[in-house]
Every structure is written in structure tokens, then in C-alpha cells.
Design an enzyme around this catalytic site. Structure first.
Site, short mmCIF file in Angstrom:
data_model
loop_
_atom_site.label_atom_id
_atom_site.label_comp_id
_atom_site.label_asym_id
_atom_site.label_seq_id
_atom_site.Cartn_x
_atom_site.Cartn_y
_atom_site.Cartn_z
N ASP A 70 0.88 -1.17 0.00
CA ASP A 70 0.00 0.00 0.00
C ASP A 70 0.91 1.20 0.00
O ASP A 70 1.88 1.26 0.76
CB ASP A 70 -0.95 0.02 1.20
CG ASP A 70 -2.11 0.99 0.96
OD1 ASP A 70 -2.66 0.98 -0.15
OD2 ASP A 70 -2.45 1.76 1.86
N ASP A 155 3.58 10.34 -10.44
CA ASP A 155 4.97 10.50 -10.90
C ASP A 155 5.21 11.76 -11.74
O ASP A 155 6.24 12.42 -11.57
CB ASP A 155 5.45 9.25 -11.65
CG ASP A 155 5.69 8.06 -10.73
OD1 ASP A 155 5.55 8.22 -9.49
OD2 ASP A 155 6.01 6.97 -11.24
#
Length: 196
Positions: A70, A155
Site C-alpha cells: 500500500d 509521478d
């Protein structure tokens, strides 16, 4: 060794396969088909453990090595959002673009073009019924736009410390050396070396 990933996230699956090139890495769906674990814990560790434990029990093989992860991004200047809600920040079935758009709008609300942020990854391993967890972090800054098309998730908005480009611009080869998931996985490999 065969590692069963307790995730359906294509980006994470590819990353795990690249980070564990000498192991057979499969997803739980290849064994039990579609199944959804409700992520209702209030920490990355809690959610990672829940996913790994539930999939381990569904598979029903005591010798199975189940790994789950996670992870998410935390931005202190916007109340530590999105945190554990990173994957569903813009809604339960939100995609990366929608989640990024929500984060950009939150940054813009506070007139933040760039602000400190960090990624957290918790990897949970269940083997022979025993749970193990490790964490990895990556620090840097988040910006209020997307740059580059590499990576996944946030990202294209994240500039790691020591760089002047986003992870979206740097690409996987650079990221794999220092990412939160790489750091956590290196620790997970040490755990596996001890328990197997």
C-alpha cells in the site's frame, strides 16, 4: 520462488516484476480470479496487511508467499492529503489523470506551485500465516502540473530530492534506484531471505 502479488494495479505489477527479475511473480487473480479487498484501514501498513492476509486466506495454501503493497503520496501543506487515499483521491474508480487533476486543484487553491511531499510504501508479506511489514520513503516536492509521461500515479508531478525533473520525465531506470517501493522491496527481500 513463486511470489503472489495481492494487487491488481498494473503499474505496481510491472514494477514488482522488474524489481524481482529472478523470481516467478504472479497476481492473485491468476489463482482465484476477480476479488476485491476493501481498503478500510487508516494506515498504509493496515491496508497492506489486510490485503495480504485476505488473499493468503482465499488462496488456502500455507506455503504461499503473498506480498502486498500500500503506497501513496503525502503533501503536508494540504492537510497530509491524499495519503492513504492516493489511489482513490478523486473517487473510488478514479484514474491517474483524475487523481492528479484533483491534487493540482488543491495545490492551486493554496497558490502552491511547488511544495514538499513524500511517497510512502508499505510492503506486507504473509508466509505460513505470519505477517511481516517493511516501509520505504521517497522525499521531494510536488508541483501543480504534470511533466513527462513515464511512471504512473503522481509521478509526473513529483520531483525527487536531488533532481530537477519529475519522475514522469526521469523514467523507470532512474526511479528504480531510489523509489519508496525499491527501498521497501530491498527490505522485504531481506525478510524473505530470513524466513525462507
Amino acid at each position: 520462488m513463486r511470489i503472489i502479488l495481492a494487487t491488481g494495479n498494473k503499474g505496481k505489477i510491472e514494477e514488482f516484476k522488474k524489481l524481482l527479475p529472478n523470481e516467478e511473480v504472479i497476481t492473485f487473480k491468476e489463482i482465484i480470479g476477480d476479488y476485491e479487498v476493501v481498503e478500510d484501514k487508516d494506515t498504509f501498513q493496515g491496508n497492506a496487511l489486510k490485503k495480504a492476509q485476505e488473499i493468503y486466506e482465499k488462496i488456502g495454501d500455507e506455503e504461499a508467499i503473498v506480498i502486498s503493497d500500500d503506497s501513496g503520496i503525502t503533501v503536508p501543506d494540504i492537510n497530509n492529503e491524499p495519503g492513504i487515499y492516493s489511489a482513490r483521491y478523486a473517487g473510488v474508480n478514479a484514474n491517474d489523470k483524475e487523481n492528479n487533476a484533483k491534487l493540482i486543484s488543491k495545490l492551486n487553491e493554496k497558490n502552491l506551485e511547488k511544495t514538499p511531499a513524500y511517497y510512502t510504501a508499505c510492503i506486507a508479506i504473509i508466509y505460513k500465516g505470519y505477517p511481516y511489514t517493511v516501509h520505504g520513503w521517497m522525499h521531494g516536492e510536488v508541483i501543480n502540473k504534470e511533466l513527462g509521461s513515464g511512471g504512473f500515479g503522481y509521478d509526473p508531478m513529483f520531483i525527487p530530492t536531488g533532481f530537477d525533473k519529475t519522475l514522469g520525465e526521469l523514467g523507470y531506470e532512474a526511479k528504480k534506484d531510489f523509489s519508496h517501493r525499491t527501498k521497501a522491496l530491498n527490505l522485504a527481500k531481506k525478510v524473505l531471505d530470513v524466513i525462507l
